[in-house]
Design a protein around this motif. Structure first.
Motif, PDB file in Angstrom:
ATOM      1  N   LYS A 115       0.800  -1.128   0.115  1.00  0.00           N
ATOM      2  CA  LYS A 115       0.090   0.044   0.163  1.00  0.00           C
ATOM      3  C   LYS A 115       0.930   1.282   0.074  1.00  0.00           C
ATOM      4  N   GLU A 118       2.392   1.802  -3.539  1.00  0.00           N
ATOM      5  CA  GLU A 118       1.271   2.212  -4.629  1.00  0.00           C
ATOM      6  C   GLU A 118       1.054   3.565  -4.347  1.00  0.00           C
ATOM      7  N   LEU A 119       0.872   4.039  -3.047  1.00  0.00           N
ATOM      8  CA  LEU A 119       0.596   5.498  -2.667  1.00  0.00           C
ATOM      9  C   LEU A 119       1.610   6.335  -3.121  1.00  0.00           C
ATOM     10  N   GLN A 122       1.479   6.861  -6.771  1.00  0.00           N
ATOM     11  CA  GLN A 122       0.340   7.504  -7.214  1.00  0.00           C
ATOM     12  C   GLN A 122       0.610   9.287  -7.037  1.00  0.00           C
ATOM     13  N   GLU A 128      -1.517   6.045 -12.292  1.00  0.00           N
ATOM     14  CA  GLU A 128      -2.885   5.619 -11.925  1.00  0.00           C
ATOM     15  C   GLU A 128      -3.137   4.431 -11.143  1.00  0.00           C
ATOM     16  N   LYS A 129      -4.140   4.165 -10.695  1.00  0.00           N
ATOM     17  CA  LYS A 129      -4.256   2.947  -9.916  1.00  0.00           C
ATOM     18  C   LYS A 129      -4.075   1.790 -10.864  1.00  0.00           C
ATOM     19  N   LEU A 133      -6.162  -3.513  -9.680  1.00  0.00           N
ATOM     20  CA  LEU A 133      -6.454  -3.346  -8.278  1.00  0.00           C
ATOM     21  C   LEU A 133      -7.942  -2.828  -8.192  1.00  0.00           C
ATOM     22  N   GLN A 135     -11.019  -0.420  -7.723  1.00  0.00           N
ATOM     23  CA  GLN A 135     -10.996   1.058  -7.484  1.00  0.00           C
ATOM     24  C   GLN A 135     -11.679   1.091  -6.066  1.00  0.00           C
ATOM     25  N   TYR A 137     -10.841  -0.596  -3.385  1.00  0.00           N
ATOM     26  CA  TYR A 137      -9.792  -0.909  -2.561  1.00  0.00           C
ATOM     27  C   TYR A 137      -9.072   0.014  -1.692  1.00  0.00           C
ATOM     28  N   LEU A 139      -6.480   2.151  -0.113  1.00  0.00           N
ATOM     29  CA  LEU A 139      -4.869   2.305   0.091  1.00  0.00           C
ATOM     30  C   LEU A 139      -4.353   2.794   1.594  1.00  0.00           C
TER      31      LEU A 139
END
Length: 140
Positions: A115, A118-119, A122, A128-129, A133, A135, A137, A139
């Motif tokens: 997480k 991924e954050l 972004q 983009e996510k 994954l 939408q 979900y 983070l």
């Protein structure tokens, strides 16, 4: 998963342009560990070549004298605020922190590491996510 890979020849790395430190006795990962990580990265990212790391180290916190390790946010800290700042601690430098230790929730779990990564991607690289994954979900 990692326990059988601890035994074996140490990974000595490649020429490191950033450091000449050789004080790594007892911390070096094995060649088998490096190969396992590279195989996982290849599969995860669907790529064929992973560059050889300069260095590979690990620490078995379950071994004596530790018997395990853990960490928690300090009392009265608001992890959701601090974790966001930690992902890029200095706004004018390209330094980013990811990992379960920096997750607002799910510390000590691989989900926290995924997480925070991924954050960070972004927030700082405007990615983009990923479509795989959901939408919905959360983070953070």
């Amino acid at each position: 998963f990692w326990q059988p890979l601890i035994e074996g020849k140490p990974y000595l790395g490649t020429k490191n342009p950033f450091s000449n430190s050789t004080d790594l006795e007892g911390l070096r990962a094995t060649k088998n560990m490096v190969l396992a990580v590279q195989d996982q990265l290849k599969e995860l990212h669907q790529i064929e070549h992973i560059p050889q790391p300069y260095i590979a180290v690990f620490k078995d916190w379950s071994a004596k004298p530790f018997g395990g390790g853990f960490h928690f946010w300090k009392t009265h800290i608001k992890p959701w605020e601090v974790a966001k700042r930690l992902r890029r601690p200095k706004q004018n430098e390209n330094v980013y922190l990811c990992g379960e230790a920096y997750a607002a929730s799910e510390q000590t779990w691989v989900e926290g590491a995924l997480k925070t990564t991924e954050l960070m991607l972004q927030e700082n690289f405007k990615l983009e996510k990923p479509e795989w994954l959901s939408q919905s979900y959360q983070l953070d």
